[in-house]
Motif scaffolding. Structure first.
Motif, PDB file in Angstrom:
ATOM      1  N   ARG A  37      74.319  48.224  10.832  1.00  0.00           N
ATOM      2  CA  ARG A  37      75.615  48.888  11.241  1.00  0.00           C
ATOM      3  C   ARG A  37      76.479  47.921  12.420  1.00  0.00           C
ATOM      4  N   PRO A  38      77.140  47.212  11.712  1.00  0.00           N
ATOM      5  CA  PRO A  38      78.024  46.242  12.268  1.00  0.00           C
ATOM      6  C   PRO A  38      78.855  46.940  13.369  1.00  0.00           C
ATOM      7  N   ALA A  39      78.772  46.320  14.607  1.00  0.00           N
ATOM      8  CA  ALA A  39      79.667  46.403  15.547  1.00  0.00           C
ATOM      9  C   ALA A  39      79.774  45.493  16.603  1.00  0.00           C
ATOM     10  N   PRO A  40      80.824  45.128  17.183  1.00  0.00           N
ATOM     11  CA  PRO A  40      81.212  44.345  18.233  1.00  0.00           C
ATOM     12  C   PRO A  40      79.862  44.321  19.426  1.00  0.00           C
ATOM     13  N   PHE A  41      79.252  43.082  19.569  1.00  0.00           N
ATOM     14  CA  PHE A  41      78.181  43.005  20.484  1.00  0.00           C
ATOM     15  C   PHE A  41      76.851  43.648  19.887  1.00  0.00           C
ATOM     16  N   ALA A  42      77.083  43.915  18.780  1.00  0.00           N
ATOM     17  CA  ALA A  42      75.826  44.387  18.027  1.00  0.00           C
ATOM     18  C   ALA A  42      75.235  43.139  17.112  1.00  0.00           C
ATOM     19  N   PHE A  43      74.060  43.008  16.976  1.00  0.00           N
ATOM     20  CA  PHE A  43      73.678  41.833  15.948  1.00  0.00           C
ATOM     21  C   PHE A  43      72.388  42.564  15.072  1.00  0.00           C
ATOM     22  N   ILE A  44      72.498  42.166  13.897  1.00  0.00           N
ATOM     23  CA  ILE A  44      71.741  42.558  12.809  1.00  0.00           C
ATOM     24  C   ILE A  44      70.389  41.563  12.525  1.00  0.00           C
ATOM     25  N   GLU A  45      69.399  42.056  12.724  1.00  0.00           N
ATOM     26  CA  GLU A  45      68.038  40.989  12.481  1.00  0.00           C
ATOM     27  C   GLU A  45      67.120  41.692  11.496  1.00  0.00           C
ATOM     28  N   GLY A  46      66.776  41.320  10.378  1.00  0.00           N
ATOM     29  CA  GLY A  46      65.698  41.977   9.576  1.00  0.00           C
ATOM     30  C   GLY A  46      66.204  43.388   9.095  1.00  0.00           C
ATOM     31  N   GLY A  47      67.600  43.392   8.872  1.00  0.00           N
ATOM     32  CA  GLY A  47      68.082  44.818   8.386  1.00  0.00           C
ATOM     33  C   GLY A  47      68.289  45.607   9.371  1.00  0.00           C
ATOM     34  N   LYS A  48      67.842  45.274  10.701  1.00  0.00           N
ATOM     35  CA  LYS A  48      68.132  46.382  11.841  1.00  0.00           C
ATOM     36  C   LYS A  48      69.339  46.243  12.692  1.00  0.00           C
ATOM     37  N   THR A  49      69.935  46.973  13.279  1.00  0.00           N
ATOM     38  CA  THR A  49      70.843  46.590  14.325  1.00  0.00           C
ATOM     39  C   THR A  49      70.521  46.914  15.556  1.00  0.00           C
ATOM     40  N   TYR A  50      70.736  45.758  16.490  1.00  0.00           N
ATOM     41  CA  TYR A  50      70.417  45.865  17.824  1.00  0.00           C
ATOM     42  C   TYR A  50      71.537  45.679  18.696  1.00  0.00           C
ATOM     43  N   SER A 105      73.397  43.640  21.913  1.00  0.00           N
ATOM     44  CA  SER A 105      73.195  42.375  22.587  1.00  0.00           C
ATOM     45  C   SER A 105      73.818  42.754  24.296  1.00  0.00           C
ATOM     46  N   ILE A 106      74.295  43.874  24.512  1.00  0.00           N
ATOM     47  CA  ILE A 106      74.788  44.170  25.807  1.00  0.00           C
ATOM     48  C   ILE A 106      74.255  45.430  26.556  1.00  0.00           C
ATOM     49  N   LEU A 107      74.629  45.607  27.729  1.00  0.00           N
ATOM     50  CA  LEU A 107      74.397  46.733  28.550  1.00  0.00           C
ATOM     51  C   LEU A 107      75.630  47.639  27.942  1.00  0.00           C
ATOM     52  N   GLY A 108      75.466  48.909  27.231  1.00  0.00           N
ATOM     53  CA  GLY A 108      76.575  49.610  26.832  1.00  0.00           C
ATOM     54  C   GLY A 108      76.353  50.989  26.502  1.00  0.00           C
ATOM     55  N   LEU A 109      77.370  51.571  25.888  1.00  0.00           N
ATOM     56  CA  LEU A 109      77.246  52.924  25.796  1.00  0.00           C
ATOM     57  C   LEU A 109      77.221  53.042  23.988  1.00  0.00           C
ATOM     58  N   TYR A 110      76.104  53.658  23.537  1.00  0.00           N
ATOM     59  CA  TYR A 110      76.030  53.748  22.169  1.00  0.00           C
ATOM     60  C   TYR A 110      76.569  55.087  21.369  1.00  0.00           C
ATOM     61  N   ASP A 111      77.522  55.119  20.423  1.00  0.00           N
ATOM     62  CA  ASP A 111      77.760  56.393  20.067  1.00  0.00           C
ATOM     63  C   ASP A 111      76.955  56.250  18.414  1.00  0.00           C
ATOM     64  N   GLU A 112      75.849  56.986  18.486  1.00  0.00           N
ATOM     65  CA  GLU A 112      75.125  57.235  17.285  1.00  0.00           C
ATOM     66  C   GLU A 112      76.005  57.690  16.178  1.00  0.00           C
ATOM     67  N   THR A 113      76.522  58.706  16.455  1.00  0.00           N
ATOM     68  CA  THR A 113      77.367  59.445  15.304  1.00  0.00           C
ATOM     69  C   THR A 113      78.426  58.681  14.557  1.00  0.00           C
ATOM     70  N   ASP A 114      79.087  57.785  15.356  1.00  0.00           N
ATOM     71  CA  ASP A 114      80.114  56.830  14.750  1.00  0.00           C
ATOM     72  C   ASP A 114      79.733  55.260  14.751  1.00  0.00           C
ATOM     73  N   GLY A 115      78.447  55.230  15.117  1.00  0.00           N
ATOM     74  CA  GLY A 115      78.151  53.754  15.396  1.00  0.00           C
ATOM     75  C   GLY A 115      78.976  52.710  15.863  1.00  0.00           C
ATOM     76  N   LYS A 116      79.537  53.381  17.107  1.00  0.00           N
ATOM     77  CA  LYS A 116      80.382  52.575  17.926  1.00  0.00           C
ATOM     78  C   LYS A 116      79.583  52.044  19.155  1.00  0.00           C
ATOM     79  N   LEU A 117      79.815  50.983  19.818  1.00  0.00           N
ATOM     80  CA  LEU A 117      79.112  50.298  20.748  1.00  0.00           C
ATOM     81  C   LEU A 117      80.218  50.077  21.762  1.00  0.00           C
ATOM     82  N   VAL A 118      80.024  50.179  23.075  1.00  0.00           N
ATOM     83  CA  VAL A 118      81.104  50.242  24.119  1.00  0.00           C
ATOM     84  C   VAL A 118      80.484  49.545  25.175  1.00  0.00           C
ATOM     85  N   PRO A 119      80.878  48.300  25.636  1.00  0.00           N
ATOM     86  CA  PRO A 119      80.223  47.847  26.780  1.00  0.00           C
ATOM     87  C   PRO A 119      80.656  48.435  27.977  1.00  0.00           C
ATOM     88  N   LEU A 120      79.676  48.591  28.805  1.00  0.00           N
ATOM     89  CA  LEU A 120      79.755  49.177  30.201  1.00  0.00           C
ATOM     90  C   LEU A 120      80.075  48.138  31.332  1.00  0.00           C
TER      91      LEU A 120
END
Lengths: 255, 294, 256
Positions: free
Chosen positions: B84-97, B99-114
């Protein structure tokens, strides 16, 4: 000084089992000026870490045009030891420790996001009691996350080694002084990679592998506490004295 | 760092570390150059003829309707078992992680830095300070590890060291050279700074939040994407308090209501046309020593 | 960031002309102060002071050493200050800067003049005395490091215990009792901005100041003074500030 037995009936001097950690507390966001900070109390160790950056890289000759340079400085306060008064500032031991810690963060920090900048990590040991470099690294990892620096993982670690012929984790200063081998280890829980590894003393290969296994296992607790320290800063809290909270609309909280 | 890095020239923070918890002192006022007395004058020029009101705009992506599931995430934390690509997220082995301390919106797949510094992005309007006058243009401090360069070709005006400008990020190349355009000087008023990652909440959906603050305080406000906010006139002190509160509580649901309450309560009680008002005071602890530890 | 300092400096001066300070404090008002004693148990004495957002930690360590040649019957007091790079984006690692040396020496002078430590009581035998190391660690810099450091040092000395000394050796971790102490000495620092004097300058106020006067006091005496900055003081100003230093010094002393 005559050496006491370090392990009696499977218990150590402070009553711990061989792989038990000393009490560990971590708090994130403890300084005002720094971009990120963390305070760790690990047994009697008290370590403060702070991060500035990414910021302009000075002196200019350190600059890398493709990615941020990570700089680390580990030092011990002159009053940190129960023993003699020490000198302020870096010495040869702290310079080496600064280097091996820097190499850990050079691995996990996604420095490509910030070319030409510097990310400065400062670690101060305010009180020391064995395992300070691991405590410092534990604090620094939290401080980096607190500063919003992107990383592949929050690095954690444990110092393991051999005392009284047995492999054990997390030594206090006394055990450090009279143990047979000291092995600081730092790793990424997520990838299982070892990012810091040093060793002194004498070990068989089996002993080493056992020590690493213990390090992986014991450091899980450290990792949990690091994560909790960061998330605690965002637990639902409201600024006092202004307006009361109203129930949420449209967003549900999962902790 | 404090909970939310408000480098306000004037701060309102809670203390960190050891010791008994207590409020910080009363909020300081914000900083700026000479504060002009309240007067009837059109907004400063923003490069557009006729001095139009500054339009705050943030990129808004379509949102899934209904309740969203959000949570605080840390570097290395798994966000999803699928890519699930997003800025400051990275994909490894098919999974999304993350990279930052942030707020993740599971519904939309959005990652916002805190937390984090401001990284200039094309199209952003930033509030900068002229820190160097060069032969070919100006270097601006834009509250970023990167300096913004305003070429003489991009502006007909002449600026001086220390001038506060609103400018647009025209171009950012791969080595992060930042070129600015559309610059206008901001006269008088004051500036405050908060984390740039909080700015979208200060502006709000379709500018709703900033409009509410401007309406209630009658203050001229220009919000730079880089985390610097310029204010002038009206009840700017109250506006500063509101913006700081947004920065502190951006992650807590119900923010809009709380800010509305803050503004209504104070806007009624005070006359915006008089002397600049005192911002709301936090209860101040007397300088005495609470329980001692040993 | 230096250009921003100039902008803020203008603002501070503007505000002062209207009779106010950026954080709405009175001209004679300290920011909220918290003193935590015994923050570092491994040290013989310690204290951490929060002065507004400034944070200073002081550790006191004791050891055995040789006295100074000209004072063979007295113990030795050695004071050092570190402006840690973590405390401010403006601090760089390196040898002690003039700023850190000044802080250390001013704090030292106050303690020495006030005889806070009875140096004669630190004498052990010929050629052997107790050394008292006072280390000031600045953790977070939001202005007025001197007052915070002096207060932390005074509080740290108040918590300090003398280690046991047996058979010519120091037994660390065991103590023979508290350090023998005289009067507490605290410092009050005033910044002069244009012609106004304000107590306890914050970081931004320090950037705007023309001069600074620190007056360290015991209950009834001035123990140390230090003027900083290139501006000047009139005789009357000094007199007024000295009065204020006694008044505000009493407030600080009550926190130890």
């Amino acid at each position: 000084m005559e050496k006491m037995q370090l392990i009696v009936n499977g218990k150590r001097m402070d009553g711990r089992g061989l792989t038990d950690l000393r009490p560990l507390k971590i708090k994130a966001g403890v300084l005002n000026k720094a971009d990120g900070s963390a305070y760790v109390e690990w047994g009697n160790n008290k370590v403060l870490a702070a991060v500035y950056g990414p910021r302009e890289c000075i002196p200019r000759h350190d600059v890398n045009p493709y990615h941020a340079v990570v700089r680390c400085r580990y030092t011990m306060a002159p009053f940190c030891s129960m023993e003699e008064h020490g000198r302020s500032g870096p010495n040869r031991r702290s310079t080496e420790i600064s280097k091996v810690i820097r190499e850990v963060f050079e691995n996990v920090v996604l420095a490509e996001h910030f070319p030409k900048t510097a990310i400065d990590v400062y670690m101060e040991v305010l009180q020391s009691d064995g395992g300070t470099r691991i405590a410092a690294l534990t604090a620094a990892a939290v401080a980096l996350a607190d500063a919003g620096i992107p990383m592949k993982d929050i690095v954690c670690g444990v110092a393991v080694g051999k005392i009284d012929g047995q492999i054990a984790a997390d030594f206090g200063k006394y055990e450090d002084n009279f143990g047979e081998s000291d092995i600081p280890v730092a790793l990424s829980q997520r990838t299982g990679e070892v990012l810091l590894l040093q060793m002194d003393g004498l070990l068989t290969k089996d002993e080493l592998m056992k020590a690493l296994d213990i390090a992986f296992e014991a450091s899980k607790q450290v990792s949990e506490l690091q994560i909790r320290a960061l998330k605690e800063r965002y637990a639902e809290k409201e600024a006092k004295g202004i307006a009361p909270a109203r129930p949420a609309e449209g967003a549900q909280w999962q902790q | 760092m404090p909970t939310f890095q408000e480098r306000r020239f004037g701060r309102d923070r809670f203390p960190r570390s050891g010791g008994p918890r207590r409020e910080g002192g009363p909020p300081r006022r914000s900083f700026g150059r000479r504060e002009f007395p309240e007067r009837d004058r059109p907004s400063p020029r923003y490069g557009a003829p006729g001095g139009q009101k500054f339009e705050h705009r943030i990129e808004e992506q379509p949102e899934t309707p209904g309740p969203h599931i959000t949570r605080v995430v840390v570097p290395g934390e798994k966000l999803a078992d699928t890519p699930r690509p997003a800025p400051f997220a990275f994909i490894e082995g098919g999974k999304t992680y993350s990279s930052i301390l942030g707020l993740y919106d599971e519904t939309d797949g959005k990652l916002v830095p805190l937390e984090g510094c401001y990284l200039p992005s094309i199209g952003d309007y930033v509030v900068g300070v002229v820190q160097d006058v060069k032969f070919a243009g100006y270097n601006l401090d834009i509250k970023s590890p990167y300096i913004g360069f305003l070429s003489n070709k991009e502006t007909r005006e002449e600026f001086e060291l220390g001038d506060i400008l609103i400018a647009k990020v025209q171009e950012v190349d791969e080595v992060k050279n930042v070129h600015l355009s559309d610059a206008s000087k901001l006269e008088g008023g004051e500036i405050m700074e908060i984390l740039s990652v909080k700015i979208p909440r200060v502006i709000g959906k379709r500018s709703s939040m900033i409009n509410m603050i401007q309406g209630a305080t009658k203050s001229e406000i220009i919000v730079g994407k880089n985390g610097r906010v310029w204010l002038r006139g009206g009840n700017s002190g109250l506006a500063v308090v509101a913006i700081l509160k947004i920065a502190k509580e951006a992650h807590i649901p119900g923010l809009t209501d709380r800010i509305a309450a803050l503004l209504n309560v104070s806007a009624e009680a005070q006359q915006p046309q008089q002397q600049p008002q005192q911002p709301l005071q936090e209860p101040q602890q007397p300088a005495q020593q609470p329980e001692q530890g040993v | 960031m230096e250009i921003l300092d100039e902008v803020k400096k203008d603002f501070v001066k503007d505000i002062m002309r209207k009779g106010k300070r950026p954080d709405e404090r009175g001209f004679e008002e300290y920011r909220p102060i918290v003193v935590e004693k015994g923050a570092i148990p491994a040290a013989e004495g310690s204290a951490r002071v929060h002065l507004g957002q400034t944070q200073v930690l002081v550790g006191v360590k004791m050891g055995i050493g040789t006295p100074f040649a000209d004072r063979p019957e007295e113990g030795v007091l050695s004071t050092n200050a570190e402006l840690l790079p973590m405390a401010s984006p403006t601090f760089e690692p390196g040898p002690p800067s003039p700023e850190s040396i000044e802080i250390a020496r001013v704090v030292d002078r106050g303690i020495r003049s006030a005889n806070t430590i009875d140096l004669k009581s630190l004498f052990i035998e010929e050629g052997k005395v107790w050394m008292t190391f006072v280390d000031v660690y600045v953790l977070d810099h939001d202005g007025n490091l001197i007052d915070a450091a002096a207060l932390a040092a005074a509080a740290a000395l108040r918590t300090a215990r003398q280690p046991k000394y047996e058979d010519g050796k120091v037994i660390h971790g065991e103590y023979s009792g508290p350090l023998k102490l005289g009067d507490d000495c605290v410092a009050c620092t005033f910044a002069k901005i244009d012609s106004t004097n304000i107590l306890d300058p914050s970081f931004d106020e320090e950037k705007a100041m023309d001069a600074r006067l620190t007056i360290a006091t015991t209950a009834d005496r001035i123990a140390a003074m230090q003027k900083g900055g290139s501006g000047g003081y009139t005789r009357d100003e000094i007199s007024q500030l000295a009065d204020m230093a006694f008044r505000k010094g009493a407030e600080l002393r009550s926190l130890i």
